[in-house]
Design a protein around this motif. Structure first.
Motif, PDB file in Angstrom:
ATOM      1  N   SER A 125      47.248  35.708  46.525  1.00 26.92           N
ATOM      2  CA  SER A 125      45.740  36.394  46.901  1.00 26.92           C
ATOM      3  C   SER A 125      45.080  34.780  46.572  1.00 26.92           C
ATOM      4  N   PHE A 126      43.926  34.601  48.072  1.00 22.68           N
ATOM      5  CA  PHE A 126      43.577  33.826  47.842  1.00 22.68           C
ATOM      6  C   PHE A 126      42.128  34.116  48.805  1.00 22.68           C
ATOM      7  N   LEU A 127      40.900  33.467  47.904  1.00 22.68           N
ATOM      8  CA  LEU A 127      39.627  34.030  48.742  1.00 22.68           C
ATOM      9  C   LEU A 127      39.161  33.015  49.114  1.00 22.68           C
ATOM     10  N   ILE A 128      39.034  32.716  50.601  1.00 26.87           N
ATOM     11  CA  ILE A 128      38.115  31.877  51.107  1.00 26.87           C
ATOM     12  C   ILE A 128      36.781  31.989  51.963  1.00 26.87           C
ATOM     13  N   GLY A 129      36.175  30.349  50.961  1.00 27.32           N
ATOM     14  CA  GLY A 129      34.107  31.194  51.278  1.00 27.32           C
ATOM     15  C   GLY A 129      33.916  31.373  52.893  1.00 27.32           C
ATOM     16  N   ALA A 130      32.824  31.212  53.072  1.00 26.88           N
ATOM     17  CA  ALA A 130      32.099  31.675  54.422  1.00 26.88           C
ATOM     18  C   ALA A 130      32.276  30.023  55.383  1.00 26.88           C
ATOM     19  N   ASP A 131      32.789  28.807  54.029  1.00 27.63           N
ATOM     20  CA  ASP A 131      33.121  27.375  54.920  1.00 27.63           C
ATOM     21  C   ASP A 131      34.363  26.802  55.118  1.00 27.63           C
ATOM     22  N   GLY A 132      35.235  28.151  54.890  1.00 26.51           N
ATOM     23  CA  GLY A 132      36.501  27.944  55.588  1.00 26.51           C
ATOM     24  C   GLY A 132      37.218  27.576  54.214  1.00 26.51           C
ATOM     25  N   ARG A 133      36.853  27.256  53.913  1.00 23.66           N
ATOM     26  CA  ARG A 133      37.374  26.647  51.774  1.00 23.66           C
ATOM     27  C   ARG A 133      38.347  27.220  50.935  1.00 23.66           C
ATOM     28  N   ILE A 134      39.239  27.079  50.357  1.00 18.22           N
ATOM     29  CA  ILE A 134      39.716  27.904  49.552  1.00 18.22           C
ATOM     30  C   ILE A 134      38.484  27.385  47.992  1.00 18.22           C
ATOM     31  N   LYS A 135      38.601  29.302  47.961  1.00 19.86           N
ATOM     32  CA  LYS A 135      37.249  28.736  46.703  1.00 19.86           C
ATOM     33  C   LYS A 135      38.354  30.326  45.015  1.00 19.86           C
ATOM     34  N   ALA A 136      39.461  30.390  45.149  1.00 21.88           N
ATOM     35  CA  ALA A 136      40.094  30.617  44.354  1.00 21.88           C
ATOM     36  C   ALA A 136      41.208  31.492  44.674  1.00 21.88           C
ATOM     37  N   ILE A 137      42.976  30.959  43.946  1.00 20.18           N
ATOM     38  CA  ILE A 137      43.701  31.058  44.726  1.00 20.18           C
ATOM     39  C   ILE A 137      44.576  32.436  42.549  1.00 20.18           C
ATOM     40  N   TRP A 138      45.013  32.987  43.650  1.00 23.30           N
ATOM     41  CA  TRP A 138      45.692  34.073  42.547  1.00 23.30           C
ATOM     42  C   TRP A 138      47.185  33.890  42.504  1.00 23.30           C
ATOM     43  N   HIS A 146      44.822  42.970  40.310  1.00 21.09           N
ATOM     44  CA  HIS A 146      43.968  42.288  41.561  1.00 21.09           C
ATOM     45  C   HIS A 146      42.581  42.131  42.055  1.00 21.09           C
ATOM     46  N   VAL A 147      42.773  43.375  42.133  1.00 24.55           N
ATOM     47  CA  VAL A 147      40.732  44.054  42.043  1.00 24.55           C
ATOM     48  C   VAL A 147      39.819  43.418  41.389  1.00 24.55           C
ATOM     49  N   ALA A 148      40.037  43.144  39.899  1.00 24.41           N
ATOM     50  CA  ALA A 148      38.749  43.008  38.984  1.00 24.41           C
ATOM     51  C   ALA A 148      38.746  41.315  38.836  1.00 24.41           C
ATOM     52  N   LEU A 149      40.434  40.875  38.984  1.00 23.08           N
ATOM     53  CA  LEU A 149      39.869  39.115  39.674  1.00 23.08           C
ATOM     54  C   LEU A 149      39.262  39.160  41.096  1.00 23.08           C
ATOM     55  N   VAL A 150      39.675  39.470  41.331  1.00 26.16           N
ATOM     56  CA  VAL A 150      38.582  39.402  43.571  1.00 26.16           C
ATOM     57  C   VAL A 150      37.263  39.220  43.271  1.00 26.16           C
ATOM     58  N   GLU A 151      36.531  40.946  43.011  1.00 26.78           N
ATOM     59  CA  GLU A 151      35.427  41.088  42.580  1.00 26.78           C
ATOM     60  C   GLU A 151      34.979  40.423  41.179  1.00 26.78           C
ATOM     61  N   LYS A 152      35.710  39.522  40.619  1.00 28.69           N
ATOM     62  CA  LYS A 152      34.657  38.355  40.338  1.00 28.69           C
ATOM     63  C   LYS A 152      34.360  37.277  40.855  1.00 28.69           C
ATOM     64  N   ALA A 153      35.545  36.799  41.119  1.00 31.62           N
ATOM     65  CA  ALA A 153      35.731  35.398  41.996  1.00 31.62           C
ATOM     66  C   ALA A 153      34.146  35.465  43.079  1.00 31.62           C
ATOM     67  N   ALA A 155      32.096  37.649  44.180  1.00 32.50           N
ATOM     68  CA  ALA A 155      30.634  37.610  43.205  1.00 32.50           C
ATOM     69  C   ALA A 155      30.190  36.157  43.060  1.00 32.50           C
ATOM     70  N   GLU A 156      30.527  35.591  42.542  1.00 34.77           N
ATOM     71  CA  GLU A 156      30.328  34.259  42.101  1.00 34.77           C
ATOM     72  C   GLU A 156      30.219  33.327  43.129  1.00 34.77           C
ATOM     73  N   LEU A 157      30.646  33.793  45.230  1.00 37.31           N
ATOM     74  CA  LEU A 157      30.147  33.254  45.848  1.00 37.31           C
ATOM     75  C   LEU A 157      29.396  32.913  45.935  1.00 37.31           C
TER      76      LEU A 157
END
Length: 157
Positions: A125-138, A146-153, A155-157
């Protein structure tokens, strides 16, 4: 195929893919919004079902974080539609049959099972920020975690 997989801080690769329920998903439509791309091996298999249903249950919480979720697999659209309908999955499931997007993210990898090697989708999984950049990778994420990791990251955006 890219030699180097994407890393945190990279600009997310552009894409346009056909998705479940007659939708098309694209990075252009998501510009200025955070989103999660999650790559999964095969629709309607135990691990992928656990992961997808976990995301579906978390959609209200992820929505409060303004996070769009898109699942990506090499499955054809009719198979994805059947999977989405069977489990009531509201978020788009995209079809990447030629694994072009998976190659850009480095998730189309060599695997081995019972002594046989083959290429397939790495559950990542790849979390992409509003700026179009990758913020987190699992990478090689466990479906149940999976969901707990995504929710935590997210929330920090």
């Amino acid at each position: 195929m890219s030699n180097e997989p994407v890393t945190v801080g990279d600009k997310a690769p552009d894409f346009t893919l056909q998705a479940s329920r007659g939708r098309t998903v694209s990075s252009a439509d998501l510009a200025g919004k955070p989103y999660l791309l999650y790559f999964y091996p095969k629709a309607d298999t135990p691990g992928c079902t656990t992961q997808a249903c976990g995301i579906q249950e978390a959609l209200p919480a992820l929505g409060k974080l303004h996070l769009t979720v898109i699942g990506v697999s090499p499955d054809p659209v009719p198979k994805i539609d059947k999977f989405a309908d069977k489990y009531g999955l509201e978020f788009p499931l995209a079809s990447d049959p030629e694994h072009e997007l998976a190659d850009q993210y480095g998730t189309w990898v060599e695997k081995s099972m019972y002594g046989r090697t083959y290429f397939g989708m790495e559950r990542s999984s790849f979390l992409i920020g509003a700026d179009g950049r990758i913020k987190a990778i699992w990478r090689n994420v466990k479906p149940a975690e999976h969901v707990a990791l995504v929710e935590k990251a997210a929330a920090e955006l």
